[in-house]
Structure formats: C-alpha cells, structure tokens
Design an enzyme around this catalytic site. Structure first.
Site: not given
Ligand code: BMP
Length: 449
Positions: A260, A291, A293, A296, A345, A421
């Site tokens: 990703k 990713d 996102k 619109d 999340s 991470r």
C-alpha cells in the site's frame, strides 16, 4: 399520554429515528437506527425531555448528574439546570496528560450520581461507564434512559443491582408512529419481527478466503495470492523516498499480498520508480495498492485518477476511495479495483454506526468496489481490510488506534490486515514482515474453526 406522544412526534420530525437497514457496531443488521443527538437542536424539546427524565427518579437522594458522552450530554446539562443538581462531565477517553481524570467537575467520594443515557441496547457499554464512574469514588444507584431498544440491556443492569428508568421502549415508539401514520403496516411488521427475535450477533463463522463471493478480478487475484503465499498481510509503505520504497518492496515483497502506497508523500516520485515497482511487484507476486482516499465528485476523481503527476490509472491495481460523494462517484476507476473506506481506525472518526451502514450500502451497490476498510465484520460479498494493526503498540499521539492481528482476525473476521509502522519502522523490516505474516495467517486459520 398525549404530551408523550406529542413529544415523540416532534422528535421524530427532527430525525431521531430512521428506518431502513443498518449495520450496528455489534455487527447486527437492524431495520431502524436511533440517534438522539438532533434533539439538542430544539431547546424546547430538550427542556421537555429533560423534565420528563427528572420525573422518573426520586431527586431527593441525587447529588450529581452525569451524561454518557456524547448524545446524553445536552440532556444531562439541561436536567442539571432545571433541577439545580450539579453536573459532572465524563470524558470519552482519558486525555493522557494533566490530571488524567475521567470525570471533570467538583465532586467528592461517596456522592450519589445519576447517570443519563440516550439509548440502551445490550447495556454492555453502560456497565463499562458505571464502572468508570464508580472507580472515581462515586455511587451509582439510578440511571435514566430515553429509549430502551429492548435487547436485554435493562435486565443486565438490574441483575447488577441498578435501577434503570426508561422513558420509552422501542415497541411503544413504533406503536405511536404507526398510530400517527408515520410508519405503514409492512414496516411495523419488519421491525416487530426483528424485535421479537432473541438478541443475537450475526453469524460469527468466517467464510474461508477460497469460498468468498467476490466477483471483481482484483479481489479474486488478491485471494489467490493470499492462498499461494499463506499471507493476509498488506504492508503500508509510508516511506518518503524512492530508495527506501524500492528497498522495502524488494525485501518484503514475497511475504505480502499487496504493497500500500501514499504516492504523494514520496519526495522524488518519478516514472522510473513506477517502472521499478511494477517489475518488483510482478517478480514477487504482490499487488500495488494506492491509498489515495479519493473523496470528490466522480468527474474530479476521474481527473485525479487518470491525469496529473501520478496517473494512477496507468499502473495501480487497487485504490481507496471514500463513499462520501455517492455510488456514482466510484464509476470512474474501472478496471482498477476500489476499496471503499467505510470506517476509520482513528479516535474520534466521524464514521459512526449510521455512516458505516450507509457507506456499506453504497459499497455493495458498486461493481467496482470489492473490498472495504473497516473495524468490524462486513457482509461476505466484500473483502474486509483492517488497518490500525500493531503487535507492540496501542496507538500513536495523533489518534491512531491499534489492535493485534489476533483481535482483528478473530473478532472482526478481517480478511487482510494493513500494517505500516510495525513493519517499515522495525529494526529489521524483513523479520517484522515475517512475524506479522505468521501471526496473521495463524490468527486467520484459528478463526476458521
Ligand atoms: P500504521 O500501521 O503505521 O499506523 O499505518 C496505517 C496505514 O493505514 C496508514 O497508511 C494509514 O493512512 C492507513 N489507514 C489507517 O491507518 N486507518 C484507516 O482507517 C484507513 C487507512 O487507510
């Protein structure tokens, strides 16, 4: 009686109860959804409601009033103003600094505190709230609740010795709305059938990846890769240089299903990078997952997807998009697979039960969406991708919240976990990837039985 009915009809006009199909936090499909927050938009109704709630209890023993955040806060405040009983404020989460108190206001040990809640369903979260209040030294004997969804909550609390006073039951609400022609017979039957069923969570049985009803070619490909590699791991490569990205992709590529990316954080993004990533992805058998996102209208998203610096349409296998602009806005990505973000999340995200329900409906209607990002079980025709996974940490200082692989695979029945991470910040990212792959696959296999 008339006053109660009048109150309910006026509150209904504000949109406190909606009918349709809603997936609740527990995963249960409900034919109605209750949200009392709009009541605060009508001071008069809020005042009437608060006085009605005050009449349910013997005020003489009460020393404090506390609303369960957030919907009950305005009610508790109004009750305090109307009765003269002091208010205390409960935090939703510990602020992590300063006094670290869960309750704010002036109070002392042993004071009797009335809890105010908007809706009670199973009573589980109310039990947790009572616990927190009692830990601060206060005594809880009574609770007032505006609406009882009649799903076992009252019994749960009464068994623990609390007096629960409710203003309306959901059956009463349905009867009043039917009497005043706000609902027809068919709707009433559907709701009453739902209410008469024993409270139950949706099937907790996981569908094995190979039996998933996913039609989209990218979704099918993802499943094939997962089964070939025994991996349900998507690595989130949130690094900021091409060199780091290429090294990471080469190092961990054979252990993951997808890489990703956030292309817009790569300082030296170039077409050489894209070409190299494509080659590594082919060799190591993983998908490229941007990713971005998108959020619109369709036309703008199409331009963002196909034009500009990144021209994602030319090279990524899958992209994330918010359903915020409606189902048609997804039509511009084909043949790239779309992952709809239906729930986030991070702490305080606006993606509450109502949003998730509506977002899932939109995702299910779109042929281009094969997966969703969420923190709960979703319908079987969608793959569930869950970020916010970390073995060692509970969260960060910017709102991220982590769960373990075991939790997301066993409780949410996640299909793929997304780890950032935990991998790229590890001392040894390759070893960390292997650790996540093994834990993730084991948790998935354990959840099959
Ligand atoms: P990390 O494991 O380092 O917290 O990274 C999580 C990744 O997943 C980030 O790239 C973030 O943008 C993404 N993500 C998330 O954390 N929560 C969501 O709800 C949706 C996401 O895409």
């Amino acid at each position: 009686m008339q006053a109660r009915e009048d109150f309910l009809l006026k509150a209904y006009e504000l949109g406190i109860i909606k009918f349709g199909s809603f997936t609740l936090k527990s995963g249960i499909e409900s034919p109605f959804y209750v949200d009392l927050r709009p009541l605060a938009s009508s001071p008069q109704l809020l005042k009437t409601l608060s006085n009605n709630l005050l009449q349910l209890v013997d005020n003489s023993k009460l020393e404090l009033i506390c609303g369960v955040p957030y919907a009950a806060l305005p009610m508790a405040t109004t009750m305090s103003l109307e009765s003269g009983i002091p208010l205390i404020i409960k935090r939703k989460e510990n602020k992590g600094y300063g006094t670290k108190r869960m309750l704010e206001g002036v109070f002392h040990d042993g004071q009797n505190c009335l809890l105010v809640e908007d809706v009670i369903t199973s009573g589980k979260s109310l039990v947790e709230t009572i616990d927190e209040v009692e830990k601060e030294g206060l005594v809880v004997t009574d609770l007032v609740v505006v609406l009882d969804r009649e799903q076992g909550g009252i019994q749960r609390l009464e068994e623990k010795g609390y007096n629960v006073h409710t203003l309306f039951t959901i059956n009463e609400v349905i009867d009043i709305l039917f009497k005043y022609k706000r609902l027809d017979e068919g709707e009433v039957k559907k709701i009453k059938d739902f209410l008469s069923m024993p409270p139950q969570a949706p099937s907790r049985k996981r569908t094995p990846l190979q039996d998933k009803e996913v039609q989209h070619p990218v979704g099918k490909n993802m499943i094939d890769i997962a089964l070939r590699k025994k991996s349900n791991l998507i690595a989130s490569a949130d690094v900021v240089s091409s060199l780091e990205l290429i090294n990471l992709a080469k190092g961990i590529g054979d252990k993951i299903v997808a890489l990703k990316l956030h292309s817009d954080i790569i300082t030296d993004f170039s077409w050489d990078l894209v070409t190299e990533l494509r080659t590594i992805a082919r060799e190591k058998d993983f998908l490229l997952f941007e990713d971005r996102k998108f959020a619109d209208i369709g036309n703008t998203q199409e331009l963002q997807f196909k034009q500009g610096v990144y021209r994602f349409a030319d090279w990524v296998d899958m992209v994330t998009a918010h359903p915020i602009a409606g189902e048609k806005s997804f039509d511009v990505f084909e043949p790239t697979g779309v992952v709809a973000i239906v729930e986030m999340s991070s702490a305080g995200a606006l993606t509450d039960d109502y949003y998730v329900s509506k977002a899932l409906n939109i995702a299910q209607k779109s042929a281009d969406v094969f997966a969703v990002v969420a923190q709960r079980q979703v319908p079987d025709d969608l793959l569930l991708l869950t970020p916010g996974v970390n073995i060692d940490k509970k969260g960060d200082s910017k709102g991220q919240q982590y769960n373990t692989p075991k939790k997301v695979f066993s409780e949410y029945l996640t299909d793929f976990m997304i780890v950032g991470r935990g991998i790229y910040k590890a001392n040894d990212p390759v070893a960390a990837t292997e650790e996540y792959r093994q834990q993730g696959w084991k948790a998935y296999e354990d959840s099959l039985s």
